[in-house]
Design a protein around this motif. Structure first.
Motif, PDB file in Angstrom:
ATOM      1  N   PHE A 194      47.760  81.042  24.440  1.00 53.79           N
ATOM      2  CA  PHE A 194      46.358  80.934  24.822  1.00 53.79           C
ATOM      3  C   PHE A 194      45.573  81.783  23.826  1.00 53.79           C
ATOM      4  CE2 PHE A 194      48.669  80.226  28.811  1.00 53.79           C
ATOM      5  CZ  PHE A 194      48.144  79.000  29.192  1.00 53.79           C
ATOM      6  N   SER A 195      44.843  81.114  22.918  1.00 50.44           N
ATOM      7  CA  SER A 195      44.188  81.784  21.788  1.00 50.44           C
ATOM      8  C   SER A 195      45.251  82.523  20.988  1.00 50.44           C
ATOM      9  CB  SER A 195      43.083  82.718  22.284  1.00 50.44           C
ATOM     10  OG  SER A 195      42.076  81.967  22.927  1.00 50.44           O
ATOM     11  N   ASP A 196      45.105  83.845  20.860  1.00 49.78           N
ATOM     12  CA  ASP A 196      46.079  84.601  20.064  1.00 49.78           C
ATOM     13  C   ASP A 196      47.142  85.262  20.943  1.00 49.78           C
ATOM     14  OD1 ASP A 196      44.383  86.371  21.274  1.00 49.78           O
ATOM     15  OD2 ASP A 196      44.128  87.671  19.524  1.00 49.78           O
ATOM     16  N   GLN A 197      47.165  84.934  22.236  1.00 54.82           N
ATOM     17  CA  GLN A 197      48.138  85.537  23.144  1.00 54.82           C
ATOM     18  C   GLN A 197      49.294  84.568  23.394  1.00 54.82           C
ATOM     19  OE1 GLN A 197      46.627  86.482  27.018  1.00 54.82           O
ATOM     20  NE2 GLN A 197      48.592  87.243  27.775  1.00 54.82           N
ATOM     21  N   VAL A 198      50.516  85.048  23.234  1.00 53.98           N
ATOM     22  CA  VAL A 198      51.705  84.246  23.536  1.00 53.98           C
ATOM     23  C   VAL A 198      52.085  84.510  24.983  1.00 53.98           C
ATOM     24  CG1 VAL A 198      54.096  83.738  22.927  1.00 53.98           C
ATOM     25  CG2 VAL A 198      52.473  84.390  21.140  1.00 53.98           C
ATOM     26  N   ALA A 199      51.842  83.519  25.851  1.00 54.49           N
ATOM     27  CA  ALA A 199      52.133  83.679  27.277  1.00 54.49           C
ATOM     28  C   ALA A 199      53.611  83.447  27.571  1.00 54.49           C
ATOM     29  CB  ALA A 199      51.280  82.718  28.100  1.00 54.49           C
ATOM     30  N   VAL A 200      54.194  82.459  26.908  1.00 57.29           N
ATOM     31  CA  VAL A 200      55.619  82.141  27.052  1.00 57.29           C
ATOM     32  C   VAL A 200      56.186  82.005  25.650  1.00 57.29           C
ATOM     33  CG1 VAL A 200      57.301  80.477  27.944  1.00 57.29           C
ATOM     34  CG2 VAL A 200      55.231  80.992  29.259  1.00 57.29           C
ATOM     35  N   ASP A 201      57.285  82.724  25.391  1.00 54.80           N
ATOM     36  CA  ASP A 201      57.738  82.900  24.018  1.00 54.80           C
ATOM     37  C   ASP A 201      59.149  82.346  23.800  1.00 54.80           C
ATOM     38  OD1 ASP A 201      58.004  83.703  21.409  1.00 54.80           O
ATOM     39  OD2 ASP A 201      57.836  85.853  21.805  1.00 54.80           O
ATOM     40  N   GLY A 202      59.224  81.025  23.567  1.00 61.09           N
ATOM     41  CA  GLY A 202      60.488  80.404  23.164  1.00 61.09           C
ATOM     42  C   GLY A 202      61.604  80.496  24.183  1.00 61.09           C
ATOM     43  N   ILE A 203      61.304  80.259  25.451  1.00 63.52           N
ATOM     44  CA  ILE A 203      62.331  80.474  26.474  1.00 63.52           C
ATOM     45  C   ILE A 203      63.215  79.237  26.664  1.00 63.52           C
ATOM     46  CG2 ILE A 203      60.834  82.110  27.696  1.00 63.52           C
ATOM     47  CD1 ILE A 203      60.597  79.982  29.936  1.00 63.52           C
TER      48      ILE A 203
END
Length: 381
Positions: free
Chosen positions: A29-38
């Motif tokens: 979301f924009s520059d925030q990674v909410a979920v990272d390659g799970i």
């Protein structure tokens, strides 16, 4: 952290085929990674919980499975079919929300019938299935009432009946007990377990409540900072936490920073200030002089005075009692130690509380080394 890998369940998987699979799923979301390659796999008929603090990405995972948002990378498969880009109404998935989301102008019966009518179920079949699901949640006698005439727990059971009545492959539950008081939450936990056993539908449950996840789940995925830190059966994540985060987030845990002083076959010897002996099962690569973290649960710890010797071979750490807190079933001892600051021991109240020790008393904390667990680094370390 680059290269971080979640720890898998140590118990062999005995479940049915995979119902829902997430493969390299990332959401930004924009520059925030909410979920990272799970990566996650939930098996058919399983009660699977995604557990973590606010902002860890667990609700985003649920929303991607439901189809409310699409991942930026990776695949989401339902029964082997890629669901990315498939709208929610074309997924065989239903969701139960914390807010119930019932239709206030409809009766309980009509709320449960809503999804069935959308699937063109009519007549005797509609009556039969609504009746079965009201009986399942034990609300048959409330069929003619409106939601406003029900308690919070009853409204949530109506929402569950409505979601299950349409016969989805997968039921998603987004903190469904979060708005209820503690007593009602415990009652509904038992109801949810019974309902899931009876219908056999796959449940994916999102919660921040550690006890709730331990009580309800066949398996648990613990999330932190957009990553899955550990996947395991409840006894795995509690008794054998993989990382410092999991050890600290689930229940109470004592964490000791130590140095590897030797490796003896399946055991690693550790050194820290105030330690007479500290050892753990070797569950990762360790070398002499390496800085590591180890953990032991407070209920595994016994307290001894200087006149009493702990069992031979146990881990032993010296300290001074700082606080004594009576909790009914047990007494909590907070002990100042040179090794890890304040450590905690839970001692069952099998004797008089005034015999249990007092602040300022020197003690030795001791436990079976089988209960010492070496920790890996967490996703945000």
């Amino acid at each position: 952290m680059t290269g971080f890998q979640p720890a898998e369940a140590s118990t062999p998987d005995t479940y049915a085929p995979v119902e829902i699979g997430l493969h390299g799923v990332t959401k930004r979301f924009s520059d925030q990674v909410a979920v990272d390659g799970i990566d996650l796999e939930v098996h058919e008929g399983e009660f699977f919980s995604v557990l973590g603090p606010s902002g860890c990405g667990k609700t985003t995972v649920l929303r991607m499975i439901a189809g409310f948002v699409d991942p930026d990378e990776g695949r989401i498969e339902l029964d082997g079919n890629d669901m990315v880009g498939v709208p929610p109404y074309r997924r065989d998935v239903n969701t139960v929300f914390q807010s119930y989301a019932l239709f206030p102008h409809m009766s309980v019966w009509d709320n449960v019938a809503y999804g069935l009518r959308r699937k063109s179920v009519r007549g005797a079949e509609l009556t039969k299935r609504v009746g079965e699901h009201l009986e399942l949640v034990r609300l048959s006698e409330f069929a003619k009432r409106r939601p406003a005439q029900l308690s919070g727990g009853q409204q949530q059971r109506v929402a569950i009946a409505r979601a299950l009545a349409a016969g989805p492959q997968l039921l998603l539950l987004d903190e469904p007990l979060g708005a209820l008081d503690a007593k009602l939450r415990k009652e509904l936990q038992i109801e949810l377990m019974r309902i899931q056993r009876e219908v056999g539908t796959t449940f994916l449950y999102v919660t921040h409540d550690q006890e709730e996840a331990l009580v309800l789940s066949h398996r648990i995925a613990v999330m932190n900072a957009g990553k899955v830190e550990q996947v395991g059966y409840p006894e795995d994540v509690y008794e054998r936490p993989a990382t410092r985060f999991v050890a600290g987030f689930i229940g109470t845990s004592n964490i000791l920073d130590a140095t590897v002083s030797g490796v003896d076959g399946a055991w690693v010897e550790l050194d820290a200030p105030g330690v007479e002996r500290l050892r753990a099962r070797l569950n990762q690569t360790a070398r002499h002089g390496q800085r590591v973290a180890a953990t032991v649960r407070p209920e595994k710890v016994h307290l001894y005075d200087d006149a009493t010797e702990p069992p031979a071979g146990w881990c032993v750490l010296r300290g001074v009692v700082k606080d004594v807190v009576y909790t009914g079933v047990s007494t909590q001892f907070v002990v100042d130690t040179p090794a890890g600051g304040e450590l905690v021991a839970f001692v069952q109240n099998a004797r008089r509380i005034d015999d249990a020790g007092a602040p300022g008393q020197p003690v030795r904390m001791a436990w079976d080394p089988e209960f010492t667990v070496l920790l890996e680094k967490s996703a945000d370390d």
